[in-house]
Design a protein around this motif. Structure first.
Motif, PDB file in Angstrom:
ATOM      1  N   THR A  20     -42.835  19.496-141.728  1.00  0.00           N
ATOM      2  CA  THR A  20     -44.230  19.956-141.658  1.00  0.00           C
ATOM      3  C   THR A  20     -44.579  20.909-142.795  1.00  0.00           C
ATOM      4  O   THR A  20     -45.749  21.032-143.136  1.00  0.00           O
ATOM      5  CB  THR A  20     -44.536  20.649-140.313  1.00  0.00           C
ATOM      6  N   ASP A  80     -48.797  19.290-137.757  1.00  0.00           N
ATOM      7  CA  ASP A  80     -47.493  19.576-137.154  1.00  0.00           C
ATOM      8  C   ASP A  80     -47.157  18.666-135.984  1.00  0.00           C
ATOM      9  O   ASP A  80     -46.269  18.951-135.203  1.00  0.00           O
ATOM     10  CB  ASP A  80     -47.391  21.040-136.736  1.00  0.00           C
ATOM     11  N   GLY A  81     -47.839  17.570-135.839  1.00  0.00           N
ATOM     12  CA  GLY A  81     -47.578  16.638-134.744  1.00  0.00           C
ATOM     13  C   GLY A  81     -48.458  16.895-133.545  1.00  0.00           C
ATOM     14  O   GLY A  81     -48.933  15.969-132.907  1.00  0.00           O
ATOM     15  N   ASP A  82     -48.681  18.141-133.205  1.00  0.00           N
ATOM     16  CA  ASP A  82     -49.523  18.510-132.068  1.00  0.00           C
ATOM     17  C   ASP A  82     -50.912  18.961-132.499  1.00  0.00           C
ATOM     18  O   ASP A  82     -51.758  19.233-131.668  1.00  0.00           O
ATOM     19  CB  ASP A  82     -48.868  19.645-131.271  1.00  0.00           C
TER      20      ASP A  82
END
Length: 180
Positions: free
Chosen positions: A33, A159-161
């Motif tokens: 990230t 960051d994926g979320d």
């Protein structure tokens, strides 16, 4: 004292023997990230990268150095100059240090050696770093070395979320003025 070396550590060029370290760090998904990595790197690709790393910073616009412990010769991390801009005399910087060696001052020594090289040898006007807001140890490291917060980039890193904000930290050469 020699450039890129102090009593404890040496910053040196990548060697073929660094393949395992590079493979481990580049393929650590928890670090993706903060960089631009979207997929794992093969050993083949990393061998090619090492083979090409002898090329000049002015050509590649980046320089990756290995952090090596003088006493043991062990490679324990990497420090980079990236987005090198010789016209504006600036570069980004980032550091990756093996967790077993964090907290003992090696990161501070490493960044200090890189700063000395960047400002005295490359004659850079400034260095900067983009640091995720949550990365308090990196904020502290760069602040210890004289970097100050120049701004905040909102929603900068996926960051994926969701997205993370990033602090931009900046350091000017002690030999130049911000107004040059």
């Amino acid at each position: 004292m020699a450039l890129l070396k102090n009593e404890r550590i040496t910053l040196r060029a990548l060697e073929p023997e660094d393949l395992a370290l590079l493979y481990r760090l580049e393929n650590d998904t928890s670090l993706w990230t903060v960089g631009n990595t979207l997929a794992p790197y093969s050993q083949y690709v990393l061998r090619q990268y090492i083979a090409e790393s002898h090329r000049d910073i002015y050509e590649l616009k980046q320089l990756r150095l290995v952090i090596e412990v003088n006493e043991t010769g062990k490679a324990i991390g990497l420090i980079d100059l990236f987005d090198f801009d010789p016209h504006h005399r600036r570069s980004g910087t980032g550091i990756l240090l093996d967790p077993d060696y964090q907290g003992g001052g090696i990161a501070t020594e490493t960044l200090s050696l890189l700063m000395e090289y960047a400002f005295s040898f490359l004659k850079l006007h400034q260095l900067y770093a983009h640091i995720p807001i949550e990365n308090k140890p990196s904020h502290a490291l760069y602040a210890r070395c004289g970097f100050t917060v120049a701004g905040k980039l909102v929603g900068w890193l996926a960051d994926g979320d969701g997205f993370q904000d990033v602090l931009v930290m900046q350091l000017f050469s002690p030999n130049s003025s911000k107004d040059l």
